[in-house]
Design a protein around this motif. Structure first.
Motif, PDB file in Angstrom:
ATOM      1  N   HIS A   1       0.856  -1.181   0.000  1.00  0.00           N
ATOM      2  CA  HIS A   1       0.000   0.000   0.000  1.00  0.00           C
ATOM      3  C   HIS A   1       0.894   1.234   0.000  1.00  0.00           C
ATOM      4  N   VAL A   2       0.420   2.270  -0.671  1.00  0.00           N
ATOM      5  CA  VAL A   2       1.092   3.566  -0.632  1.00  0.00           C
ATOM      6  C   VAL A   2       0.017   4.637  -0.476  1.00  0.00           C
ATOM      7  N   GLY A   3       0.311   5.628   0.338  1.00  0.00           N
ATOM      8  CA  GLY A   3      -0.630   6.719   0.563  1.00  0.00           C
ATOM      9  C   GLY A   3       0.077   7.904   1.194  1.00  0.00           C
ATOM     10  N   TYR A   4      -0.688   8.930   1.489  1.00  0.00           N
ATOM     11  CA  TYR A   4      -0.151  10.187   2.002  1.00  0.00           C
ATOM     12  C   TYR A   4      -0.744  10.502   3.372  1.00  0.00           C
ATOM     13  N   PRO A   5      -0.189   9.914   4.435  1.00  0.00           N
ATOM     14  CA  PRO A   5      -0.776  10.074   5.770  1.00  0.00           C
ATOM     15  C   PRO A   5      -0.542  11.454   6.375  1.00  0.00           C
ATOM     16  N   TRP A   6      -1.481  11.829   7.211  1.00  0.00           N
ATOM     17  CA  TRP A   6      -1.411  13.094   7.928  1.00  0.00           C
ATOM     18  C   TRP A   6      -0.218  13.140   8.893  1.00  0.00           C
ATOM     19  N   ASP A   7       0.116  11.989   9.473  1.00  0.00           N
ATOM     20  CA  ASP A   7       1.083  11.991  10.564  1.00  0.00           C
ATOM     21  C   ASP A   7       2.550  11.978  10.121  1.00  0.00           C
ATOM     22  N   LEU A   8       2.846  12.020   8.827  1.00  0.00           N
ATOM     23  CA  LEU A   8       4.225  12.200   8.381  1.00  0.00           C
ATOM     24  C   LEU A   8       4.481  13.688   8.190  1.00  0.00           C
ATOM     25  N   SER A   9       5.668  14.120   8.520  1.00  0.00           N
ATOM     26  CA  SER A   9       5.976  15.538   8.424  1.00  0.00           C
ATOM     27  C   SER A   9       6.729  15.810   7.124  1.00  0.00           C
ATOM     28  N   PRO A  10       6.393  16.861   6.377  1.00  0.00           N
ATOM     29  CA  PRO A  10       5.217  17.698   6.562  1.00  0.00           C
ATOM     30  C   PRO A  10       3.951  16.938   6.186  1.00  0.00           C
ATOM     31  N   ALA A  11       2.872  17.241   6.848  1.00  0.00           N
ATOM     32  CA  ALA A  11       1.628  16.485   6.761  1.00  0.00           C
ATOM     33  C   ALA A  11       1.167  16.277   5.317  1.00  0.00           C
ATOM     34  N   GLY A  12       1.063  15.012   4.934  1.00  0.00           N
ATOM     35  CA  GLY A  12       0.512  14.641   3.645  1.00  0.00           C
ATOM     36  C   GLY A  12       1.343  14.982   2.433  1.00  0.00           C
ATOM     37  N   MET A  13       2.566  15.414   2.612  1.00  0.00           N
ATOM     38  CA  MET A  13       3.393  15.825   1.474  1.00  0.00           C
ATOM     39  C   MET A  13       4.357  14.735   1.011  1.00  0.00           C
ATOM     40  N   ARG A  14       4.497  13.684   1.804  1.00  0.00           N
ATOM     41  CA  ARG A  14       5.404  12.593   1.431  1.00  0.00           C
ATOM     42  C   ARG A  14       4.647  11.274   1.477  1.00  0.00           C
ATOM     43  N   PRO A  15       4.958  10.388   0.530  1.00  0.00           N
ATOM     44  CA  PRO A  15       4.260   9.104   0.528  1.00  0.00           C
ATOM     45  C   PRO A  15       4.789   8.169   1.609  1.00  0.00           C
ATOM     46  N   SER A  16       3.927   7.305   2.048  1.00  0.00           N
ATOM     47  CA  SER A  16       4.279   6.248   2.993  1.00  0.00           C
ATOM     48  C   SER A  16       4.010   4.913   2.303  1.00  0.00           C
ATOM     49  N   PHE A  17       4.982   4.020   2.352  1.00  0.00           N
ATOM     50  CA  PHE A  17       4.856   2.711   1.726  1.00  0.00           C
ATOM     51  C   PHE A  17       4.790   1.647   2.805  1.00  0.00           C
ATOM     52  N   GLU A  18       3.945   0.669   2.615  1.00  0.00           N
ATOM     53  CA  GLU A  18       3.901  -0.477   3.516  1.00  0.00           C
ATOM     54  C   GLU A  18       3.893  -1.731   2.658  1.00  0.00           C
ATOM     55  N   LEU A  19       4.781  -2.646   2.974  1.00  0.00           N
ATOM     56  CA  LEU A  19       4.920  -3.891   2.233  1.00  0.00           C
ATOM     57  C   LEU A  19       4.533  -5.064   3.130  1.00  0.00           C
ATOM     58  N   GLY A  20       4.252  -6.212   2.551  1.00  0.00           N
ATOM     59  CA  GLY A  20       3.987  -7.430   3.324  1.00  0.00           C
ATOM     60  C   GLY A  20       2.671  -7.416   4.081  1.00  0.00           C
ATOM     61  N   ILE A  21       1.651  -6.800   3.516  1.00  0.00           N
ATOM     62  CA  ILE A  21       0.332  -6.714   4.150  1.00  0.00           C
ATOM     63  C   ILE A  21      -0.451  -7.988   3.826  1.00  0.00           C
ATOM     64  N   SER A  22      -1.186  -8.485   4.802  1.00  0.00           N
ATOM     65  CA  SER A  22      -2.073  -9.631   4.538  1.00  0.00           C
ATOM     66  C   SER A  22      -3.528  -9.180   4.630  1.00  0.00           C
ATOM     67  N   VAL A  23      -4.376  -9.839   3.848  1.00  0.00           N
ATOM     68  CA  VAL A  23      -5.820  -9.671   3.982  1.00  0.00           C
ATOM     69  C   VAL A  23      -6.265 -10.785   4.914  1.00  0.00           C
ATOM     70  N   GLU A  24      -6.835 -10.408   6.058  1.00  0.00           N
ATOM     71  CA  GLU A  24      -7.192 -11.383   7.080  1.00  0.00           C
ATOM     72  C   GLU A  24      -8.600 -11.926   6.921  1.00  0.00           C
ATOM     73  N   ASP A  25      -9.461 -11.138   6.278  1.00  0.00           N
ATOM     74  CA  ASP A  25     -10.845 -11.566   6.097  1.00  0.00           C
ATOM     75  C   ASP A  25     -11.461 -10.735   4.990  1.00  0.00           C
ATOM     76  N   ASP A  26     -12.468 -11.292   4.331  1.00  0.00           N
ATOM     77  CA  ASP A  26     -13.218 -10.529   3.344  1.00  0.00           C
ATOM     78  C   ASP A  26     -14.697 -10.734   3.620  1.00  0.00           C
ATOM     79  N   ASP A  27     -15.448  -9.648   3.599  1.00  0.00           N
ATOM     80  CA  ASP A  27     -16.883  -9.678   3.855  1.00  0.00           C
ATOM     81  C   ASP A  27     -17.618  -9.177   2.628  1.00  0.00           C
ATOM     82  N   SER A  28     -18.626  -9.916   2.189  1.00  0.00           N
ATOM     83  CA  SER A  28     -19.444  -9.471   1.069  1.00  0.00           C
ATOM     84  C   SER A  28     -20.289  -8.285   1.489  1.00  0.00           C
TER      85      SER A  28
END
Length: 180
Positions: free
Chosen positions: A113-140
């Motif tokens: 996942h990649v996104g622009y979180p509020w809590d990185l300084s400066p707020a929302g101006m830099r991307p945050s990357f997260e690797l190795g995420i699992s989907v634990e459940d899916d709901d219809s």
């Protein structure tokens, strides 16, 4: 990339076609209604890092059309919007493909996942990357969509960012967008 909203807030998005990005519907909900025009100036900046695109300051497109579910209730499988850009960024940069989620993938740490979180300084101006995420459940959900549940970092501003994987044949493909 990052969507800038008229009120100073933002969301995350990803290129999925020539003129097309995908994001969470709640990111653009206040600026769009079915059959109505976009209210306000919404822009998309690919590869934003530090306030401008890593590709150069001119890499900003206006969002000129939005298609989304008219009803948004909360964290649902249909909290997504497809937005049309006024420039063919996908021609120049390429784009993600999309793939329907298969529950055989549950608990596998395949996703990024990649996104622009509020809590990185400066707020929302830099991307945050997260690797190795699992989907634990899916709901219809209604409309034949799935709510994918993960333990991914979902800070404010990351909504609309892609949850994606890489296939040997098919490249990088999105299976969902961050909602909450």
């Amino acid at each position: 990339g990052r969507i800038a909203l008229p009120d100073g807030n933002w969301g995350s998005a990803a290129l999925v076609g020539r003129f097309t990005i995908i994001t969470a519907a709640h990111v653009v909900a206040d600026y769009w209604s079915p059959g109505g025009p976009i209210t306000g100036n919404l822009t998309f900046t690919p590869a934003m890092n530090g306030g401008t695109s890593a590709l150069g300051a001119s890499w900003v497109a206006n969002i000129v059309g939005i298609a989304a579910w008219a009803q948004y209730v909360g964290v649902d499988g249909y909290d997504m919007a497809v937005c049309q850009l006024d420039q063919p960024f996908g021609d120049w940069l390429g784009s993600f493909g999309a793939r329907a989620y298969d529950d055989d993938w549950e608990d596998g740490r395949y996703w990024s996942h990649v996104g622009y979180p509020w809590d990185l300084s400066p707020a929302g101006m830099r991307p945050s990357f997260e690797l190795g995420i699992s989907v634990e459940d899916d709901d219809s959900d209604d409309y034949d969509t799935l709510e994918l549940e993960t333990e991914a970092d979902g800070g404010s501003g990351q909504s609309g960012g892609p949850l994606w994987g890489r296939w040997e044949s098919g490249g990088r493909q999105i299976i969902g967008v961050m909602s909450g």
